[in-house]
Design an enzyme around this catalytic site. Structure first.
Site, PDB file in Angstrom:
ATOM      1  N   CYS A 134       1.151  -1.564  -0.331  1.00  0.00           N
ATOM      2  CA  CYS A 134       0.027  -0.362   0.320  1.00  0.00           C
ATOM      3  C   CYS A 134       0.697   1.031  -0.194  1.00  0.00           C
ATOM      4  CB  CYS A 134      -1.254   0.376   0.996  1.00  0.00           C
ATOM      5  SG  CYS A 134      -1.805   1.462   1.722  1.00  0.00           S
TER       6      CYS A 134
ATOM      7  N   CYS B  10      -0.510   3.955   2.251  1.00  0.00           N
ATOM      8  CA  CYS B  10      -0.584   4.130   3.398  1.00  0.00           C
ATOM      9  C   CYS B  10       1.316   4.184   3.568  1.00  0.00           C
ATOM     10  CB  CYS B  10      -0.797   2.130   4.444  1.00  0.00           C
ATOM     11  SG  CYS B  10      -2.193   2.130   3.075  1.00  0.00           S
ATOM     12  N   ASP B  11       2.149   4.117   3.222  1.00  0.00           N
ATOM     13  CA  ASP B  11       3.638   3.658   3.721  1.00  0.00           C
ATOM     14  C   ASP B  11       4.439   4.720   2.672  1.00  0.00           C
ATOM     15  OD1 ASP B  11       2.456   1.483   5.997  1.00  0.00           O
ATOM     16  OD2 ASP B  11       3.374   0.068   4.437  1.00  0.00           O
TER      17      ASP B  11
END
Ligand code: NDP
Length: 333
Positions: free
Chosen positions: A156, A159-160
């Protein structure tokens, strides 16, 4: 730890109640809280089915891990995934949908009412069930990939990606997700390698053009990942160029992050004993409906859609499932 388990930790007096809470009976149980689950909840609540939504591990579904959604009708300026899911949830709650933390851990669909257990300790009986459990990211299956999960390997980017500001990363995959993740990461990282196993990408033309025209994205066509390397964290990857060809070649790249974007697997394993699925695990529905092989069990969203997999199609199928459930329950009365 889940909400239900937390509650039971303090219940030391009664061994039975510690392991199992009293059964709850619901008319319409919805499993999953993505666009399909919430839309089903909006329609079911408005039809007085008193739906209970079990949110699942990823409350809000996959869209909570994306940034901008620009193709959902009704948002002319776009909307973030998490904000859209909050809107859908609030809309469902406005009509009385009961949205609960927890994960369905086992089911028995052999007879009606259907039996389900949430978080291993909360039994439910439901007259109708809508499965809207979505899909989860697939991984390559390399041992090194497993070792570096959370230490440089991610599925992701939104997300990261933040952790890779000014660094070098790789994205694997040739579809729209990979192209989108590579574009997103290019805005943060110094350099993005896009590792594509075929000599071409299957992403949409617009997305291919975008990645091809981004100066800090280098597309490595006909490359496969052999190994992700590093000691405690990812520092590189070994790739095989033109695997199986006479000019096959090993290529090493230096990277700090490795993003896997090779598609998704439907979250349907828990239903396998009862619900018919295709070879890849997508729940089979009767064409033009949300009906599964069991009367009273309906499926909506990505868990039953190997083709479109869009938020708007998921929402549409959630509506169908609620209408089908409403008709089914009316026929039973
Ligand atoms: P796809 O299934 O479309 O693509 C998966 C990609 O991963 C393919 O290029 C595939 O290669 C590659 N792949 C699969 N397994 C491996 C492996 N073991 N090693 C290397 N590469 C591998 O998945 P997506 O998640 O990209 O897209 C799913 C759907 O969602 C699509 O319909 C897409 O259009 C849609 N989507 C739409 C978006 C939008 O409209 N904004 C954004 C994101 C997705 P190969 O081609 O060789 O099979």
């Amino acid at each position: 730890m889940s909400f239900f388990k937390t509650l039971n930790v303090n219940d030391n007096n009664d061994k039975k109640s510690e392991s199992m809470k009293p059964e709850e009976r619901v008319k319409c149980l919805i499993i999953g809280s993505g666009p399909a689950g919430y839309t089903a909840a909006i329609y079911a609540a408005r039809a007085n089915l008193n739906p209970v939504v079990i949110q699942g591990m990823e409350a809000g579904g996959q869209l909570t891990t994306t940034t901008e959604v620009e193709n959902f009708p009704g948002y002319p300026n776009g909307v973030t995934g998490p904000a859209m899911m909050e809107d859908l949830k609030a809309q469902a709650q406005r009509f009385g949908a009961d949205i609960r933390w927890g994960e369905v851990t086992s089911v028995d669909f052999s007879e009606r009412p259907f039996k389900l257990i949430v978080d291993n300790n909360q039994p439910y009986k439901a007259d109708a069930v809508i499965i809207a459990t979505g899909a989860s990211a697939k991984y390559l299956g390399l041992e090194s990939e497993e070792n570096f999960k959370g230490a440089g390997v991610s599925a992701c980017a939104t997300c990261d990606g933040f952790f890779y500001k000014g660094k070098k990363v790789a994205v694997v995959g040739g579809g729209d997700t990979a192209a989108e993740e590579a574009s997103y990461l290019a805005g943060l990282a110094e350099k993005v390698y896009l590792i594509v196993r075929k000599p071409y990408m299957r992403a949409s033309k617009a997305m291919i053009k975008r990645v091809e025209n981004t100066p800090n994205i280098e597309i490595l066509y006909e490359h496969n990942t052999k190994e992700i390397t590093g000691t405690n964290v990812v520092t590189g990857a070994t790739l095989i160029k033109r695997k199986g060809q006479p000019d096959e070649e090993e290529v090493k790249i230096e990277i700090d992050g490795f993003f896997v974007a090779i598609g998704h697997k439907p979250n349907s394993d828990i239903f396998a004993d009862f619900i018919e699925r295709d070879d890849t695990g997508y729940i089979k529905t009767i064409p033009g409906t949300s009906k599964t092989n069991i009367a009273g069990i309906f499926a909506a969203g990505d868990v039953q859609d190997p083709v479109y997999r869009q938020a708007v199609t998921a929402a549409g199928s959630g509506c169908m499932a609620a209408l089908d459930a409403e008709r089914f329950l009316a026929e039973q009365e």
